[in-house]
Scaffold this motif. Sequence first.
Motif, PDB file in Angstrom:
ATOM      1  N   ARG A  70      52.800   3.400 -45.089  1.00 33.40           N
ATOM      2  CA  ARG A  70      52.259   3.773 -46.382  1.00 33.40           C
ATOM      3  C   ARG A  70      53.683   4.009 -47.525  1.00 33.40           C
ATOM      4  O   ARG A  70      53.828   3.454 -48.535  1.00 33.40           O
ATOM      5  CB  ARG A  70      52.392   5.663 -46.871  1.00 33.40           C
ATOM      6  N   PRO A  71      55.147   3.310 -47.840  1.00 36.96           N
ATOM      7  CA  PRO A  71      55.845   3.702 -48.462  1.00 36.96           C
ATOM      8  C   PRO A  71      56.127   1.779 -48.676  1.00 36.96           C
ATOM      9  O   PRO A  71      56.505   1.567 -49.503  1.00 36.96           O
ATOM     10  CB  PRO A  71      57.153   3.455 -47.461  1.00 36.96           C
ATOM     11  N   ALA A  72      54.658   0.622 -48.479  1.00 39.81           N
ATOM     12  CA  ALA A  72      54.098  -0.102 -49.110  1.00 39.81           C
ATOM     13  C   ALA A  72      53.889  -0.307 -49.972  1.00 39.81           C
ATOM     14  O   ALA A  72      53.152  -1.039 -51.033  1.00 39.81           O
ATOM     15  CB  ALA A  72      54.010  -1.376 -48.279  1.00 39.81           C
ATOM     16  N   VAL A  73      53.036   0.824 -50.013  1.00 39.28           N
ATOM     17  CA  VAL A  73      51.703   1.268 -50.922  1.00 39.28           C
ATOM     18  C   VAL A  73      51.865   0.687 -52.637  1.00 39.28           C
ATOM     19  O   VAL A  73      51.703  -0.169 -53.239  1.00 39.28           O
ATOM     20  CB  VAL A  73      50.831   2.367 -50.849  1.00 39.28           C
ATOM     21  N   PRO A  74      53.264   1.395 -52.796  1.00 37.50           N
ATOM     22  CA  PRO A  74      53.380   0.898 -54.590  1.00 37.50           C
ATOM     23  C   PRO A  74      53.957  -1.055 -54.503  1.00 37.50           C
ATOM     24  O   PRO A  74      52.848  -1.418 -55.256  1.00 37.50           O
ATOM     25  CB  PRO A  74      54.873   1.211 -54.576  1.00 37.50           C
ATOM     26  N   ALA A  75      54.245  -1.119 -53.538  1.00 34.98           N
ATOM     27  CA  ALA A  75      54.191  -2.762 -53.902  1.00 34.98           C
ATOM     28  C   ALA A  75      52.667  -3.677 -53.702  1.00 34.98           C
ATOM     29  O   ALA A  75      53.213  -4.889 -53.987  1.00 34.98           O
ATOM     30  CB  ALA A  75      55.112  -3.226 -52.332  1.00 34.98           C
ATOM     31  N   LEU A  76      52.346  -2.992 -52.584  1.00 37.29           N
ATOM     32  CA  LEU A  76      50.670  -3.980 -52.153  1.00 37.29           C
ATOM     33  C   LEU A  76      49.788  -3.237 -53.618  1.00 37.29           C
ATOM     34  O   LEU A  76      48.981  -4.342 -54.220  1.00 37.29           O
ATOM     35  CB  LEU A  76      49.692  -3.184 -51.582  1.00 37.29           C
ATOM     36  N   ARG A  77      50.775  -2.580 -54.351  1.00 40.18           N
ATOM     37  CA  ARG A  77      49.584  -1.970 -55.888  1.00 40.18           C
ATOM     38  C   ARG A  77      50.114  -3.107 -56.997  1.00 40.18           C
ATOM     39  O   ARG A  77      49.506  -3.269 -57.736  1.00 40.18           O
ATOM     40  CB  ARG A  77      49.717  -0.651 -56.539  1.00 40.18           C
ATOM     41  N   LYS A  78      51.597  -3.367 -56.874  1.00 43.20           N
ATOM     42  CA  LYS A  78      51.611  -5.132 -57.758  1.00 43.20           C
ATOM     43  C   LYS A  78      50.850  -5.700 -57.220  1.00 43.20           C
ATOM     44  O   LYS A  78      51.331  -6.560 -58.438  1.00 43.20           O
ATOM     45  CB  LYS A  78      53.553  -4.612 -57.264  1.00 43.20           C
ATOM     46  N   LEU A  79      50.443  -6.312 -56.309  1.00 38.17           N
ATOM     47  CA  LEU A  79      49.715  -7.412 -55.965  1.00 38.17           C
ATOM     48  C   LEU A  79      48.159  -7.356 -56.329  1.00 38.17           C
ATOM     49  O   LEU A  79      47.962  -8.257 -57.062  1.00 38.17           O
ATOM     50  CB  LEU A  79      50.187  -7.591 -54.512  1.00 38.17           C
ATOM     51  N   GLU A  80      48.183  -5.916 -57.066  1.00 41.65           N
ATOM     52  CA  GLU A  80      46.531  -5.789 -58.425  1.00 41.65           C
ATOM     53  C   GLU A  80      47.049  -7.389 -59.332  1.00 41.65           C
ATOM     54  O   GLU A  80      45.571  -7.542 -59.445  1.00 41.65           O
ATOM     55  CB  GLU A  80      46.317  -5.129 -58.999  1.00 41.65           C
ATOM     56  N   SER A  81      47.923  -7.625 -60.011  1.00 46.31           N
ATOM     57  CA  SER A  81      47.515  -8.583 -61.533  1.00 46.31           C
ATOM     58  C   SER A  81      48.157  -9.720 -60.463  1.00 46.31           C
ATOM     59  O   SER A  81      48.144 -11.014 -60.804  1.00 46.31           O
ATOM     60  CB  SER A  81      48.944  -8.097 -61.683  1.00 46.31           C
ATOM     61  N   ASP A  82      48.244 -10.245 -59.095  1.00 46.81           N
ATOM     62  CA  ASP A  82      48.449 -11.100 -57.948  1.00 46.81           C
ATOM     63  C   ASP A  82      47.699 -12.696 -58.546  1.00 46.81           C
ATOM     64  O   ASP A  82      46.120 -12.114 -58.950  1.00 46.81           O
ATOM     65  CB  ASP A  82      48.950 -11.336 -56.897  1.00 46.81           C
ATOM     66  N   PRO A  83      48.088 -13.831 -59.070  1.00 44.94           N
ATOM     67  CA  PRO A  83      47.214 -14.370 -59.879  1.00 44.94           C
ATOM     68  C   PRO A  83      46.238 -15.546 -58.291  1.00 44.94           C
ATOM     69  O   PRO A  83      45.208 -15.533 -58.482  1.00 44.94           O
ATOM     70  CB  PRO A  83      48.058 -16.004 -60.157  1.00 44.94           C
ATOM     71  N   GLN A  84      46.067 -14.322 -57.209  1.00 40.11           N
ATOM     72  CA  GLN A  84      45.237 -15.742 -56.109  1.00 40.11           C
ATOM     73  C   GLN A  84      44.149 -14.652 -56.103  1.00 40.11           C
ATOM     74  O   GLN A  84      45.137 -12.679 -55.672  1.00 40.11           O
ATOM     75  CB  GLN A  84      46.565 -15.795 -55.442  1.00 40.11           C
ATOM     76  N   LYS A  85      43.185 -14.879 -55.695  1.00 45.71           N
ATOM     77  CA  LYS A  85      41.952 -13.566 -55.559  1.00 45.71           C
ATOM     78  C   LYS A  85      42.110 -12.966 -54.155  1.00 45.71           C
ATOM     79  O   LYS A  85      42.409 -12.208 -53.799  1.00 45.71           O
ATOM     80  CB  LYS A  85      40.732 -13.848 -55.870  1.00 45.71           C
ATOM     81  N   THR A  86      42.414 -14.285 -53.047  1.00 46.30           N
ATOM     82  CA  THR A  86      42.866 -13.291 -51.585  1.00 46.30           C
ATOM     83  C   THR A  86      44.068 -12.492 -51.455  1.00 46.30           C
ATOM     84  O   THR A  86      43.990 -11.392 -50.884  1.00 46.30           O
ATOM     85  CB  THR A  86      42.687 -14.130 -50.890  1.00 46.30           C
ATOM     86  N   VAL A  87      44.708 -12.819 -52.359  1.00 41.89           N
ATOM     87  CA  VAL A  87      45.750 -11.786 -52.362  1.00 41.89           C
ATOM     88  C   VAL A  87      45.345 -10.631 -52.961  1.00 41.89           C
ATOM     89  O   VAL A  87      46.561  -9.453 -52.554  1.00 41.89           O
ATOM     90  CB  VAL A  87      47.554 -12.621 -52.986  1.00 41.89           C
ATOM     91  N   ARG A  88      44.728 -10.543 -54.161  1.00 37.81           N
ATOM     92  CA  ARG A  88      44.221  -9.245 -54.723  1.00 37.81           C
ATOM     93  C   ARG A  88      43.848  -8.883 -53.529  1.00 37.81           C
ATOM     94  O   ARG A  88      43.907  -7.531 -53.111  1.00 37.81           O
ATOM     95  CB  ARG A  88      43.761  -9.298 -56.146  1.00 37.81           C
ATOM     96  N   ASP A  89      43.010  -9.201 -53.245  1.00 38.53           N
ATOM     97  CA  ASP A  89      41.770  -9.312 -51.695  1.00 38.53           C
ATOM     98  C   ASP A  89      42.247  -8.717 -50.579  1.00 38.53           C
ATOM     99  O   ASP A  89      41.646  -7.117 -50.089  1.00 38.53           O
ATOM    100  CB  ASP A  89      40.795  -9.337 -51.279  1.00 38.53           C
ATOM    101  N   ALA A  90      42.981  -8.947 -50.430  1.00 39.00           N
ATOM    102  CA  ALA A  90      43.905  -8.818 -48.895  1.00 39.00           C
ATOM    103  C   ALA A  90      45.113  -7.359 -49.405  1.00 39.00           C
ATOM    104  O   ALA A  90      44.666  -5.898 -48.736  1.00 39.00           O
ATOM    105  CB  ALA A  90      44.821  -9.439 -48.742  1.00 39.00           C
ATOM    106  N   ALA A  91      45.410  -7.178 -50.224  1.00 42.95           N
ATOM    107  CA  ALA A  91      46.066  -5.712 -51.255  1.00 42.95           C
ATOM    108  C   ALA A  91      45.873  -4.879 -50.681  1.00 42.95           C
ATOM    109  O   ALA A  91      45.683  -3.426 -50.615  1.00 42.95           O
ATOM    110  CB  ALA A  91      47.067  -6.057 -52.238  1.00 42.95           C
ATOM    111  N   LYS A  92      44.360  -5.202 -51.210  1.00 43.63           N
ATOM    112  CA  LYS A  92      43.038  -3.891 -52.103  1.00 43.63           C
ATOM    113  C   LYS A  92      42.545  -3.736 -49.920  1.00 43.63           C
ATOM    114  O   LYS A  92      42.958  -2.234 -50.329  1.00 43.63           O
ATOM    115  CB  LYS A  92      42.834  -4.570 -52.641  1.00 43.63           C
TER     116      LYS A  92
END
Length: 147
Positions: A117-139
């Motif tokens: 759970r402490p990683a959730v803010p960092a995972l949210r930052k990946l919502e704007s990652d240029p790679q769709k696969t990264v965005r999908d993995a973060a979600k």
Amino acid sequence: MVLAAGCGGPQPMLRDAGKGVAELRAMLADPDPEVQARGAFGLSRHGAEAKDAVPELAALLKSPAALVRQNAALALGAVGPEARSVVPALTEALKDSEWAVRRQAALALGAVGADARPAVPALRKLESDPQKTVRDAAKQAREKIGG
């Protein structure tokens, strides 16, 4: 060369497929990055059985070789909740310059589950990652973590 799961293309034959956790873990200390990558990839096939290798795998997240970092994150994800102690290292790996490493780190955090759970803010930052696969993995990771 060994490829990490999810990196596209056919998977090569694994020459280390018959090795046990102890042998694969020893490969992580080899000075050759290809051997380290093969060891980490092999450990990913052992899941939670590889939990004793978590500290070595976490250290490999700082390797200069992208495939080593990617496969280390893959193996940590396969360990799952038993890798909770390295959530900070996996969170840091979300900033990696290589998209495949960011993706594997996100997936690994999702596999850790609620303890990530402490990683959730960092995972949210990946919502704007240029790679769709990264965005999908973060979600997907956020959904598994519950954040």
